[in-house]
Design a protein around this motif. Structure first.
Motif, mmCIF file in Angstrom:
data_model
loop_
_atom_site.group_PDB
_atom_site.id
_atom_site.type_symbol
_atom_site.label_atom_id
_atom_site.label_comp_id
_atom_site.label_asym_id
_atom_site.label_seq_id
_atom_site.Cartn_x
_atom_site.Cartn_y
_atom_site.Cartn_z
ATOM 1 N N SER A 13 -128.354 -76.951 -62.091
ATOM 2 C CA SER A 13 -129.503 -77.592 -62.771
ATOM 3 C C SER A 13 -129.513 -77.377 -64.278
ATOM 4 N N PRO A 14 -128.605 -77.885 -65.051
ATOM 5 C CA PRO A 14 -127.466 -78.669 -64.593
ATOM 6 C C PRO A 14 -126.305 -77.792 -64.149
ATOM 7 N N LEU A 15 -125.352 -78.392 -63.485
ATOM 8 C CA LEU A 15 -124.233 -77.663 -62.932
ATOM 9 C C LEU A 15 -123.263 -77.301 -64.053
ATOM 10 N N GLU A 16 -123.017 -75.998 -64.244
ATOM 11 C CA GLU A 16 -122.097 -75.506 -65.262
ATOM 12 C C GLU A 16 -121.197 -74.450 -64.642
ATOM 13 N N LEU A 17 -119.957 -74.403 -65.152
ATOM 14 C CA LEU A 17 -118.959 -73.504 -64.611
ATOM 15 C C LEU A 17 -118.377 -72.681 -65.753
ATOM 16 N N TYR A 18 -118.330 -71.358 -65.576
ATOM 17 C CA TYR A 18 -117.750 -70.461 -66.570
ATOM 18 C C TYR A 18 -116.662 -69.640 -65.890
ATOM 19 N N ARG A 19 -115.670 -69.292 -66.702
ATOM 20 C CA ARG A 19 -114.590 -68.444 -66.209
ATOM 21 C C ARG A 19 -114.610 -67.146 -66.997
ATOM 22 N N VAL A 20 -114.541 -66.050 -66.269
ATOM 23 C CA VAL A 20 -114.572 -64.714 -66.876
ATOM 24 C C VAL A 20 -113.423 -63.908 -66.283
ATOM 25 N N GLU A 21 -112.687 -63.211 -67.153
ATOM 26 C CA GLU A 21 -111.626 -62.316 -66.719
ATOM 27 C C GLU A 21 -112.052 -60.885 -66.995
ATOM 28 N N VAL A 22 -111.917 -60.061 -65.991
ATOM 29 C CA VAL A 22 -112.233 -58.643 -66.121
ATOM 30 C C VAL A 22 -110.953 -57.857 -65.886
ATOM 31 N N GLU A 23 -110.510 -57.156 -66.907
ATOM 32 C CA GLU A 23 -109.301 -56.340 -66.805
ATOM 33 C C GLU A 23 -109.681 -54.971 -66.250
ATOM 34 N N VAL A 24 -109.011 -54.603 -65.192
ATOM 35 C CA VAL A 24 -109.239 -53.296 -64.574
ATOM 36 C C VAL A 24 -108.311 -52.298 -65.254
ATOM 37 N N LEU A 25 -108.892 -51.366 -65.975
ATOM 38 C CA LEU A 25 -108.113 -50.362 -66.709
ATOM 39 C C LEU A 25 -107.761 -49.203 -65.778
ATOM 40 N N ASP A 26 -106.529 -48.798 -65.919
ATOM 41 C CA ASP A 26 -106.048 -47.705 -65.076
ATOM 42 C C ASP A 26 -106.568 -46.370 -65.606
ATOM 43 N N ILE A 27 -106.948 -45.504 -64.690
ATOM 44 C CA ILE A 27 -107.289 -44.128 -65.037
ATOM 45 C C ILE A 27 -106.322 -43.203 -64.291
ATOM 46 N N ASN A 28 -106.184 -42.063 -64.767
ATOM 47 C CA ASN A 28 -105.205 -41.128 -64.186
ATOM 48 C C ASN A 28 -105.824 -40.463 -62.965
ATOM 49 N N ASP A 29 -105.851 -41.219 -61.895
ATOM 50 C CA ASP A 29 -106.452 -40.713 -60.655
ATOM 51 C C ASP A 29 -105.411 -40.381 -59.604
ATOM 52 N N HIS A 30 -104.136 -40.461 -59.961
ATOM 53 C CA HIS A 30 -103.085 -40.128 -59.006
ATOM 54 C C HIS A 30 -102.101 -39.160 -59.672
ATOM 55 N N ALA A 31 -101.728 -38.168 -58.954
ATOM 56 C CA ALA A 31 -100.711 -37.220 -59.438
ATOM 57 C C ALA A 31 -99.341 -37.646 -58.933
ATOM 58 N N PRO A 32 -98.250 -37.363 -59.691
ATOM 59 C CA PRO A 32 -96.895 -37.672 -59.212
ATOM 60 C C PRO A 32 -96.591 -36.929 -57.920
ATOM 61 N N THR A 33 -95.853 -37.598 -57.046
ATOM 62 C CA THR A 33 -95.466 -37.000 -55.763
ATOM 63 C C THR A 33 -93.994 -37.256 -55.523
ATOM 64 N N PHE A 34 -93.385 -36.328 -54.832
ATOM 65 C CA PHE A 34 -91.989 -36.444 -54.427
ATOM 66 C C PHE A 34 -91.933 -36.820 -52.960
ATOM 67 N N PRO A 35 -90.874 -37.515 -52.567
ATOM 68 C CA PRO A 35 -90.767 -37.874 -51.143
ATOM 69 C C PRO A 35 -90.741 -36.656 -50.232
ATOM 70 N N TRP A 36 -90.066 -35.594 -50.697
ATOM 71 C CA TRP A 36 -90.002 -34.370 -49.870
ATOM 72 C C TRP A 36 -90.393 -33.174 -50.726
ATOM 73 N N GLN A 37 -90.920 -32.218 -50.085
ATOM 74 C CA GLN A 37 -91.309 -31.021 -50.816
ATOM 75 C C GLN A 37 -90.107 -30.119 -51.141
ATOM 76 N N GLU A 38 -89.028 -30.342 -50.435
ATOM 77 C CA GLU A 38 -87.830 -29.520 -50.682
ATOM 78 C C GLU A 38 -86.599 -30.383 -50.547
ATOM 79 N N TYR A 39 -85.692 -30.254 -51.524
ATOM 80 C CA TYR A 39 -84.445 -31.002 -51.524
ATOM 81 C C TYR A 39 -83.275 -30.012 -51.370
ATOM 82 N N VAL A 40 -82.327 -30.458 -50.630
ATOM 83 C CA VAL A 40 -81.101 -29.668 -50.475
ATOM 84 C C VAL A 40 -80.007 -30.382 -51.241
ATOM 85 N N LEU A 41 -79.469 -29.696 -52.245
ATOM 86 C CA LEU A 41 -78.405 -30.265 -53.076
ATOM 87 C C LEU A 41 -77.156 -29.407 -52.889
#
Length: 854
Positions: free
Chosen positions: A109-137
Motif C-alpha cells: 500500500s503501495p507495494l514496494e520491495l527493498y533488498r538488504v544484505e547483512v554480512e555475518v562477521l566471524d568471531i573467534n568461537d572455534h579453537a584449532p583441532t587436530f584429527p588425532w590427539q597423538e601422532y606416530v611418526l
C-alpha cells in the motif's frame, strides 16, 4: 584482564554496528555471529525513510523462501532489525569467504520491495583441532639433517585471522618446526630434523605440537607427536607432481574415475611397495564423496556431487611404502566441478493481492514473484513469462524478481476468474522450465444497470377482476453478482385518471409480480400504462425503467337499457295506433343502449309475446315497430306486446319491456310514450359534440320559429284590417262557412304555422274571400321526415285507404296539432364515449277548416 578484554569486545560489537553502506542500490549491514535473540542489527525504518507508525498497517515484513530459517526479524513498532535466532556463521556459510544474508523486504500500500544484505562477521568461537590427539611418526635413523616430515594440519572452522595462524613445537634437541603456507592461504607444519638420530641412544622422541589461531583472544589446540626412530629405509615414495587438477561434471555417477595417481619408490621389496590413502586431515565430506584404491592409486567417485553446494573439492592423498620406517609423502588433488543444468527454476509467489477489482486501472500490481535457479552461468539465468491470452504481464523490478501487473481493464461479467500460468525457463541446454498457476479472482463492481427482458410489456386484464389477483410479472437481469445483482422492483409515481397509480397496481419488490388493487371497469377505463423501475443494491445503485401497458378487456357485464319508449305512469308503455294504418305503418322505434363495447354492445330486437303476431313486426337491427297488415274489425282494440332487447355477448344479456298498443279511430292530440323519454345522464352527457349540435339546432329552430311568428302576426293584422265587415268576424281562425276561395285567392293565401315548444297550439289559416264549405287545408310531415324543417301545404281531401291517417274527418274548431318524434340512431358499433342520443319524435301538423260552427 582477559575477561575484561573479552567483555569490552562484546560491548563494542553489540553497541553499534557500522552505518548502512549502499551496495548497488541496496542497504548493507554487518553483524557478528553468535549474537543472542533480540540483538540490535539496524534501524530499517530510519535508513529506508519509512513512517514507523504505518509499518504494521502496510504489512512490512521479510520475505524468505519456504523452509528457510528466519535468522533476522523486523520489529514493526520501531522498524528495528534484530536477531531472531542465533547465527552460526560456519553453519550458514559452509564455504569460506564473505558470508552474506540476502533479505527481501516487502511493504504494501503501495507495494514496494527493498533488498538488504547483512554480512555475518566471524568471531573467534572455534579453537584449532587436530584429527588425532597423538601422532606416530616413524623416522629412519639414517635420515639426513634438514629432512622434512609433514605433520597433520589442524582445522579451524573460523576464517580470516580467526583461523589457524601458526604452529608451535615444544623445545627439544632434535627437531624444529617450520610453518608453510598453501595456495589457499592455509598453514601447515613440517618437522625439520636438526640433529642426527641414533636409535640405539634414543629410540622414541615425544614432542608437543600446538596450533594457534589469530583471533582475540587467541585459541589453540594441541597434539602429541610420537617420533619412532627406525632402521634405515632410506628411499621414500615420490609422486609425479606435487599437485594435480581435474574437472568433473557434477552429474557424474558413482564409480567414475576421478584421477589415476602414481608414486614411485626406488627401494625394492616391501620397502618399494606403495600404498595410497587419504591424509589424516581430509575432511569428512571428502571421504564421503571420494575413495582411494590403496594398491592402484585410483581416486574414484563415491557419492553424488552438487556444484551448487561446493564447486571445488581439495583432496590430500599420501603414498607410503611397506618397508620399515616408511615415510609418507603427500600430494594435493583439486577436483573442479562442472555445472550441469540439473536444477529447474523455482517460482515463489512472494506477495499476492487478490481478488482484484474489475475497475482496477492498467498497471495495478497483483503479485510479486521471485524466481531462483541454483545453477550458475547460463544454467542459472532465468526468463519468466505469462501466457499471452490474459490481460496481465510481468515486469522485472530486481534481478530474478518480477511484478505481475494488469495490462487492460478487466470485466468480471466476461471473465470472473483468471488462471495465470507463469513459466520460468533457464538458458541451459537443454533448458529446464517450471510452470506455476496463479488464480486471480476478479471482484465485482456495480458497473452494469439492470436490464428488463422485454423493451415493454403489454398486459390484457379482463374487467371485473378480483382485487389482489396477479395480472403479470416483469423480470430484469443484472450481470453483476452478489448485492450488485440483487434487484428490487417498484412502480414510479404517477396518476391514472387523477388517482395515484399506487391505488390501481402494486408490485412485489422481490419477484416483480404485479397485482391489481381494485376491480377494473372497462366502461370507466380501457387502458393505462405504468412505469416499473428495477434497482440493484450496489453502490451507487443503478436502475432501469420499463413501460407496462395494461389493456382492460370488455366483459359482457352490462345488460341493455331500453330508453324508448318509456312508461308514463307505470310499468307498461302505451301507444295509440290509428285503425286506418296500413301495412308498413311505423308505430314507433324501440331504442336501447348498452355500456359494453364490441359484440357485447351489438343489440338485436325481437318480439317475445304479442296478442297477434300477424299484426306487428319488429326490425331486429333498428327496433322499428311496424304493422304487417291493415286492422280488421275482429282485431282487438288493445294489442299487448313484449319486446326483448339482447346483446351479442357470451353469455348474452337482455332486457324486456311491455308495450300496450291501443287501436283508435281518431288520434288524440297527445304525444305518445315513444316521444316522452329522457336519456340517462351518463348517455346524455357522454359526448360534448352531441350537446353542441343540440344547442346549435335548438338555436336555429328558435330563430326560425320566431321569424315565422313575427311574419304571421304582421300578416294577420293586415288581413284583419282589410276584411273588417266580413262574415268571419271571430278572431279565431276557422274555415269560413259558405265561402269558397278562388284559385287566385288560394294562391295569395298565407299560411302561418307556429308550434310552441312542448305544447299543441292551434294555428291560424286565413283564406281571403272565403272558400267552399267543407274545404280544408292540412300541413303534414311524414314520420320519415323527422329531421326535415320544410312544411308542405296539402288540400284537406277525404282520407284514403292507403294513407297513414285514414278515416279522419275535420271538425269545426279543430286546431292544428304538432307531434314530434326523434328517430333512434344506430349506435351498435360506437364506443360508449361517442354514443348518440337516441330520440325519436315525429311531427304532425294537421288543420281542418270547416264551415259552420267556430
Amino acid at each position: 584482564r582477559g575477561q575484561l578484554f573479552l567483555h569490552s569486545l562484546l560491548f563494542l560489537l553489540l553497541a553499534g554496528p557500522p552505518a548502512p553502506r549502499p551496495a548497488g542500490g541496496q542497504l548493507r549491514y554487518a553483524v557478528p555471529e553468535e549474537l543472542e535473540h533480540g540483538a540490535f542489527v539496524a534501524n530499517l525504518g530510519e535508513d529506508l525513510g519509512l513512517d514507523v507508525s504505518t509499518l504494521s498497517a502496510r504489512r512490512f515484513r521479510i520475505v524468505s523462501r519456504a523452509g528457510a530459517r528466519q535468522h533476522l526479524e523486523v520489529n514493526l513498532e520501531n522498524g528495528i532489525l534484530f536477531v531472531n535466532e542465533r547465527i552460526d556463521r560456519e553453519e550458514v556459510c559452509e564455504a569460506g569467504g564473505t558470508c552474506l544474508l540476502h533479505l527481501q523486504l516487502l511493504i504494501e500500500s503501495p507495494l514496494e520491495l527493498y533488498r538488504v544484505e547483512v554480512e555475518v562477521l566471524d568471531i573467534n568461537d572455534h579453537a584449532p583441532t587436530f584429527p588425532w590427539q597423538e601422532y606416530v611418526l616413524e623416522v629412519a635413523e639414517s635420515a639426513v639433517l634438514g629432512a622434512r616430515f609433514p605433520l597433520e594440519s589442524a582445522q579451524d572452522p573460523d576464517v580470516g585471522t580467526n583461523s589457524v595462524h601458526t604452529y608451535r613445537l615444544s623445545p627439544n634437541g632434535f627437531f624444529s618446526l617450520e610453518v608453510q603456507t598453501r595456495s589457499d592461504a592455509s598453514k601447515f607444519a613440517e618437522l625439520v630434523l636438526e640433529c642426527a638420530l641414533d636409535r640405539e641412544q634414543q629410540g622414541v622422541h615425544r614432542v608437543l605440537l600446538t596450533a594457534l589461531d589469530g583471533g582475540v583472544p587467541e585459541r589453540s589446540g594441541t597434539a602429541h607427536i610420537l617420533v619412532t626412530v627406525l632402521d634405515a629405509n632410506d628411499n621414500v615414495p615420490a609422486f609425479d607432481q606435487p599437485s594435480y587438477g581435474v574437472s568433473l561434471p557434477e552429474d557424474a555417477p558413482a564409480g567414475t574415475l576421478v584421477i589415476q595417481l602414481n608414486a614411485t619408490d626406488l627401494d625394492e621389496g616391501p620397502n618399494g611397495e606403495i600404498e595410497y590413502s587419504f591424509s589424516g586431515h581430509a575432511p569428512p565430506r571428502v571421504r564421503e564423496l571420494f575413495h582411494v584404491e590403496p594398491r592402484s592409486g585410483q581416486v574414484l567417485l563415491k557419492g553424488p556431487l552438487d556444484y551448487e553446494r561446493a564447486s571445488l573439492h581439495e583432496l590430500y592423498v599420501q603414498a607410503k611404502d611397506r618397508g620399515p620406517s616408511a615415510v609418507a609423502v603427500h600430494c594435493r588433488v583439486l577436483v573442479h566441478l562442472l555445472d550441469v543444468n540439473d536444477n529447474a527454476p523455482e517460482v515463489t509467489l512472494t506477495s499476492v493481492s487478490t481478488p482484484v477489482l474489475e475497475d482496477a486501472p492498467p498497471g495495478t500490481i497483483i503479485a510479486v514473484i521471485s524466481v531462483l535457479d541454483r545453477d550458475s552461468g547460463d544454467n542459472g539465468r532465468v526468463s519468466c513469462e505469462v501466457s499471452p491470452d490474459v490481460p496481465f504481464e510481468l515486469r522485472s523490478s530486481f534481478r530474478n524478481y518480477y511484478t505481475l501487473v494488469t495490462t487492460q481493464a478487466l470485466d468480471r461479467e466476461v471473465v470472473p476468474e483468471y488462471n495465470i500460468s507463469i513459466t520460468a525457463r533457464d538458458m541451459g541446454s537443454p533448458a529446464l522450465l517450471t510452470r506455476s498457476t496463479l488464480t486471480v479472482p476478479v471482484s465485482d463492481v456495480n458497473d452494469n444497470a439492470p436490464r428488463f427482458l422485454q423493451p415493454s410489456y403489454s398486459v390484457y386484464v379482463m374487467e371485473n377482476n378480483a382485487p389482489g389477483a396477479s395480472i403479470c410479472s416483469v423480470s430484469a437481469l443484472d450481470p453483476d453478482c452478489q448485492q450488485n445483482a440483487y434487484l428490487s422492483y417498484s412502480i414510479a409515481d404517477g396518476h391514472i385518471h387523477g388517482m395515484p397509480v399506487g391505488t390501481y397496481v402494486s408490485i412485489n419488490s422481490d419477484s416483480g409480480h404485479m397485482y391489481a388493487l381494485r376491480s377494473l371497469d372497462y366502461e370507466q377505463i380501457r387502458s393505462f400504462q405504468i412505469r416499473v423501475q428495477a434497482h440493484d443494491a450496489g453502490f451507487p445503485p443503478l436502475s432501469a425503467n420499463v413501460t407496462v401497458h395494461i389493456f382492460v378487456l370488455d366483459q359482457n357485464d352490462n345488460a341493455p337499457v331500453i330508453v324508448s319508449p318509456m312508461p308514463r305512469n307505470g310499468s307498461v308503455a302505451t301507444e295509440l295506433v290509428p285503425r286506418s294504418a296500413g301495412p308498413g305503418y311505423l308505430v314507433g322505434t324501440v331504442s336501447a343502449v348498452d355500456a359494453d363495447a364490441g359484440l357485447n354492445s351489438r343489440l338485436s330486437y325481437q318480439l317475445l309475446q304479442a296478442t297477434d303476431f300477424t299484426l306487428f313486426t319488429l326490425a331486429p337491427d333498428t327496433g322499428e315497430l311496424r304493422t304487417l297488415r291493415s286492422f280488421l274489425e275482429q282485431d282487438a282494440t288493445q294489442q299487448r306486446l313484449v319486446v326483448q332487447v339482447r346483446d351479442g355477448g357470451q353469455p348474452a344479456l337482455s332486457a324486456t319491456m311491455s308495450l300496450l298498443l291501443s287501436v283508435v279511430e281518431t288520434m288524440p292530440q297527445t304525444l305518445s310514450d315513444f316521444s316522452e323519454f329522457s336519456l340517462p345522464p351518463e348517455v346524455s352527457s357522454s359526448s360534448p359534440l352531441t350537446l353542441y349540435l343540440l344547442v346549435s339546432l335548438g338555436s336555429i329552430s328558435f330563430t326560425f320559429l320566431l321569424a315565422i311568428l313575427i311574419l304571421t302576426a304582421i300578416r294577420c293584422r293586415g288581413e284583419h284590417r282589410s276584411h273588417q265587415g266580413d262574415s268571419c268576424s271571430r278572431p279565431l281562425c276557422h274555415c269560413c262557412p259558405g265561402s269558397r276561395p278562388s284559385p287566385d285567392s288560394l294562391k295569395s293565401s298565407n299560411l302561418t304555422v307556429q308550434p310552441p315548444a312542448g305544447t299543441m297550439a292551434a294555428t291560424c289559416l286565413d283564406v281571403p274571400g272565403g272558400g267552399p264549405p267543407g274545404y280544408c287545408y292540412k300541413v303534414c310531415l311524414g314520420p320519415e321526415s323527422a329531421q326535415c324543417d320544410f312544411m308542405f301545404l296539402k288540400p284537406c281531401s277525404p282520407p284514403r285507404n292507403n294513407e297513414k291517417y285514414p278515416g279522419k274527418r275535420s271538425r269545426p274548431g279543430q286546431h292544428l296539432y304538432v307531434s314530434k318524434q326523434i328517430k333512434q340512431p344506430n349506435m351498435d358499433w360506437l364506443p360508449p364515449s361517442k354514443q348518440q342520443r337516441p330520440a325519436l319524435k315525429r311531427y304532425q301538423i294537421r288543420h281542418c277548416g270547416n264551415r259552420g260552427n267556430g
